[in-house]
Design an enzyme around this catalytic site. Sequence first.
Site, PDB file in Angstrom:
ATOM      1  N   LYS A 164       0.829  -1.215   0.000  1.00 11.32           N
ATOM      2  CA  LYS A 164       0.000   0.000   0.000  1.00 11.32           C
ATOM      3  C   LYS A 164       0.869   1.273   0.000  1.00 11.32           C
ATOM      4  O   LYS A 164       2.087   1.198   0.080  1.00 11.32           O
ATOM      5  CB  LYS A 164      -0.950  -0.019   1.191  1.00 11.32           C
ATOM      6  CG  LYS A 164      -1.654  -1.358   1.420  1.00 11.32           C
ATOM      7  CD  LYS A 164      -2.568  -1.799   0.264  1.00 11.32           C
ATOM      8  CE  LYS A 164      -2.959  -3.253   0.395  1.00 11.32           C
ATOM      9  NZ  LYS A 164      -4.286  -3.530   0.808  1.00 11.32           N
TER      10      LYS A 164
HETATM   11  C1  LIG Z   1      -5.141  -4.570   1.433  1.00 16.84           C
HETATM   12  C2  LIG Z   1      -6.611  -4.381   1.508  1.00 16.84           C
HETATM   13  C3  LIG Z   1      -7.358  -4.677   2.663  1.00 16.84           C
HETATM   14  C4  LIG Z   1      -6.794  -5.416   3.837  1.00 16.84           C
HETATM   15  O1  LIG Z   1      -5.688  -4.890   4.389  1.00 16.84           O
HETATM   16  P1  LIG Z   1      -4.652  -5.831   5.208  1.00 16.84           P
HETATM   17  O2  LIG Z   1      -3.802  -4.802   5.860  1.00 16.84           O
HETATM   18  O3  LIG Z   1      -3.945  -6.667   4.210  1.00 16.84           O
HETATM   19  O4  LIG Z   1      -5.431  -6.615   6.186  1.00 16.84           O
HETATM   20  C5  LIG Z   1      -8.709  -4.370   2.687  1.00 16.84           C
HETATM   21  N1  LIG Z   1      -9.306  -3.821   1.625  1.00 16.84           N
HETATM   22  C6  LIG Z   1      -8.646  -3.541   0.480  1.00 16.84           C
HETATM   23  C7  LIG Z   1      -9.377  -2.913  -0.645  1.00 16.84           C
HETATM   24  C8  LIG Z   1      -7.280  -3.837   0.384  1.00 16.84           C
HETATM   25  O5  LIG Z   1      -6.646  -3.590  -0.761  1.00 16.84           O
END
Ligand SMILES: *Cc1c(COP(=O)(O)O)cnc(C)c1O
Length: 435
Positions: free
Chosen positions: A219
Amino acid sequence: MNRRNFVAATAAATAAPTQAQQATPVREKPLRGDNWGPLHYDAAEKAQVDEVVDTGVPFRFSGRRGVMPVKVATYEKEFAAKIGARYALAVSSGTAALECAMAALQIGPGDEVILPAWTWHSDCTAIVRAGALPVFAEIDETFNLDPSDIEHRITPNTKAIIAVHLQGNPAHLDPILAIARKHKLRVIEDCSQAVGASYKGRRLGSMGDLGTYSHQESKTITSGEGGTIVSSDPELFERAVRFHDVGSIRAPHSEMLGATKLSPFVGTNFRMSEFAGGVMLAQLRKLDSIIANARANAARVYEGLSQVPGLRFRNRPDPAGELGSLVFVRFDSKAQRDRFLDLMRAENVPANPPAGSVVLPIQSYIENKIATHPAWPTWTSPRGRAIQYGAASCPRTIDVLSRFAGIPIGPKYTRQDLDDIVAAVRKAYPAALKA
Ligand SMILES: *Cc1c(COP(=O)(O)O)cnc(C)c1O
């Protein structure tokens, strides 16, 4: 650009490439599709981690030898200010943030939540683990919820809509918020793939009842694992805080709220450590420069492709607010898209089908309604037994995803890399249409 260069550039853009040009790839060696996250680590993150090691204060709620933990708490304050929400809570993942959102809204058995058919698993698993029923709506060419496919899915049991902002692109929030207001539904904005992006001048996550963010490695800003949840509603925030810390609330959150209103209830442990908090603080302070760089890079590609006849991008409800992590090119058919991907590979420039999320209704555990226990309330209610998932439930989502090619815009790409992307698309796009 002087006139002579302009004429030459225009001629190059419009003339059909000769066979020799066609055969020589734009790049000799493949352009690496580099990822986000840790690419921005430097001495700032290191200093934060060192400080936690040196002070021996890794837990956010207790100090040692007169040193009080401040990293997670400072991060929360600065994150809330950055997003434009009253409160922020740091948690252990984006998935945890979504589960806190469900708890905050008291979503449970008998309730229904509408979410897009294409997103990450966690949006669905958070609903199911709360005991509620996921109801999928189609995406449009933003790759996000299609506002015209929401209303007919609302029932007396519908409690909330999860508006996910995927791949850095804000969803059509105004119509989604209007539908929610009309039907008295809550809105969770899942901003996991668009941390820091905005819609009409406001940061994503500040416009719904709650906003959730992931700080997993892929991210915008990252501590490897991590998440944040924001709200401007003190009661929703208190419930989220209590849920993340076994039903209790401690300073600094109790101080932040002034008076607490709720009694303890069953929660869990989604607390963030001071190590993650320190890294997130360092990353957060770079967020605006990370985004400015990404937008400038993407702008160079959008600009370079703006004159290509017929070429269209994905639908962007607020181009200025988009993150700029990927540029998506639209095609009329999957055959053309697939040919484009092959042609781009031949130019040594990466282009891929939309990735990073999944078509949820065709995941086997969803299609076959498998939770942790056979009597899980999600699928034992009459509505839960009746609902049908699978490919037939989201044909438009599957169609949209089959017709777009995504070109990653790496944060460390050079001008030459970006110009190579433009040159490769200019060659591959018209050739792909002949498929
Ligand atoms: C990455 C992601 C999540 C979950 O995040 P984690 O930190 O991996 O638990 C939830 N929603 C979306 C759209 C994502 O891309």
